[in-house]
Design an enzyme around this catalytic site. Sequence first.
Site, PDB file in Angstrom:
ATOM      1  N   ARG A   1       0.854  -1.184   0.000  1.00  0.00           N
ATOM      2  CA  ARG A   1       0.000   0.000   0.000  1.00  0.00           C
ATOM      3  C   ARG A   1       0.895   1.241   0.000  1.00  0.00           C
ATOM      4  O   ARG A   1       1.962   1.240   0.628  1.00  0.00           O
ATOM      5  CB  ARG A   1      -0.899   0.032   1.243  1.00  0.00           C
ATOM      6  CG  ARG A   1      -2.042  -0.984   1.227  1.00  0.00           C
ATOM      7  CD  ARG A   1      -3.119  -0.648   0.207  1.00  0.00           C
ATOM      8  NE  ARG A   1      -4.194  -1.636   0.175  1.00  0.00           N
ATOM      9  CZ  ARG A   1      -4.222  -2.703  -0.638  1.00  0.00           C
ATOM     10  NH1 ARG A   1      -3.225  -2.931  -1.473  1.00  0.00           N
ATOM     11  NH2 ARG A   1      -5.260  -3.532  -0.606  1.00  0.00           N
TER      12      ARG A   1
ATOM     13  N   GLU B   1      -4.170   7.216  -5.359  1.00  0.00           N
ATOM     14  CA  GLU B   1      -4.173   6.492  -6.628  1.00  0.00           C
ATOM     15  C   GLU B   1      -5.372   6.964  -7.430  1.00  0.00           C
ATOM     16  O   GLU B   1      -6.490   6.888  -6.922  1.00  0.00           O
ATOM     17  CB  GLU B   1      -4.256   4.976  -6.385  1.00  0.00           C
ATOM     18  CG  GLU B   1      -2.971   4.448  -5.811  1.00  0.00           C
ATOM     19  CD  GLU B   1      -3.026   2.967  -5.443  1.00  0.00           C
ATOM     20  OE1 GLU B   1      -4.111   2.370  -5.526  1.00  0.00           O
ATOM     21  OE2 GLU B   1      -1.982   2.427  -5.075  1.00  0.00           O
TER      22      GLU B   1
ATOM     23  N   HIS C   1      -0.925   0.189  -9.861  1.00  0.00           N
ATOM     24  CA  HIS C   1      -1.546  -0.834  -9.007  1.00  0.00           C
ATOM     25  C   HIS C   1      -2.072  -2.017  -9.842  1.00  0.00           C
ATOM     26  O   HIS C   1      -3.263  -2.330  -9.814  1.00  0.00           O
ATOM     27  CB  HIS C   1      -2.689  -0.222  -8.178  1.00  0.00           C
ATOM     28  CG  HIS C   1      -2.999  -0.994  -6.931  1.00  0.00           C
ATOM     29  ND1 HIS C   1      -3.291  -0.401  -5.733  1.00  0.00           N
ATOM     30  CD2 HIS C   1      -3.057  -2.330  -6.701  1.00  0.00           C
ATOM     31  CE1 HIS C   1      -3.535  -1.321  -4.819  1.00  0.00           C
ATOM     32  NE2 HIS C   1      -3.396  -2.515  -5.385  1.00  0.00           N
TER      33      HIS C   1
END
Length: 333
Positions: free
Chosen positions: A250, A279, A298
Amino acid sequence: STNMTKNLKVLVSSNDFAESGIKILEEHFTVLKSRYFGFGDEGLNENMAELMSLIPGCSALIWISHHPITKELLDKAGPQLKLVSTASAGYNNCNVPELKARGIKLSNTPEVLSGAVAEVAVALMIAAARRFPENLDQVKRGVWDGIGFQNVLGLDMRGSTIGIVGFGGIGQATAKRLVGFEVGKFLYSGHREKPEAKEYNAQFVPQETLLTESDFILLAAPLTDETRHMINKTTLAKMKKNAIIVNVGRGDLINQDDLYDALKNKQIYAAGLDVSTPEPLPKDHKLLTLPNLFLLPHIGSATVRTRNDMAELAAKNVVNALYGKPLITPVLP
Ligand SMILES: O=C(O)C(=O)CO
């Protein structure tokens, strides 16, 4: 029986959940799909409003988003909500104490994604060590300085010390893949020694030792109050000048301002990240100006096979919960 469960509603927090998962759910339940409500912040308010309008009366929620499970959302769902089933390994956003207090079960999808995330971890290590951002930039500009004997030289993984923070499913899957790279040794840190580490001759060390001695530092730990900003000014100062940080967990494992300074001043060598805060990272964010930073959006678990596996596992957890059977991958059983 199926007839009796058909009146139970299951809400999926995304309209692009894998069809194989939807199929499992539709055999038993009435499935509601909210508009895409994904990992990023785009369209958040609008999509949240739609989700809130669909959630009342649902018995289970498949949660694909990284946004928090709030009290408001749980209140809106109502007391019949039995399970939150995440289609992710991480559940830092799921408000575990609140779910627990309300007697709502929680499941996640660990293990099925470890291989895919490990592939990205290896890719990030190579991309950062072999200076992909700079080299790619030269290809695009038609310059190719890399052809020079001493230009844009990178670092080897061969012979290096690889430190893995969090030797769980993803950490172990990465070590397994790295064995063929002839690395020097593996170190790992975490809460306890893992029997699986023997297979890789991985040494259990205090985090401080890992940070001081590693050439590659892989962050594969969950985000908790303990791990938040574990990479910061103080810990960066302990690292080798050639250290490469890779993060597949994360964004908040890292203090990004401190990382920026360390990369800018060449206090460490490079970073390869699959995650950031927020993000997506705004396109004018200072981290994106760094030649020694390689950032992916991601995509750790984003393969066809893995997303199907995650969807099916998340759906099967719902089936089990609503039939009163044990969860396959429980966080809160
Ligand atoms: O599984 C997770 O925790 C993710 O970040 C999504 O793939």
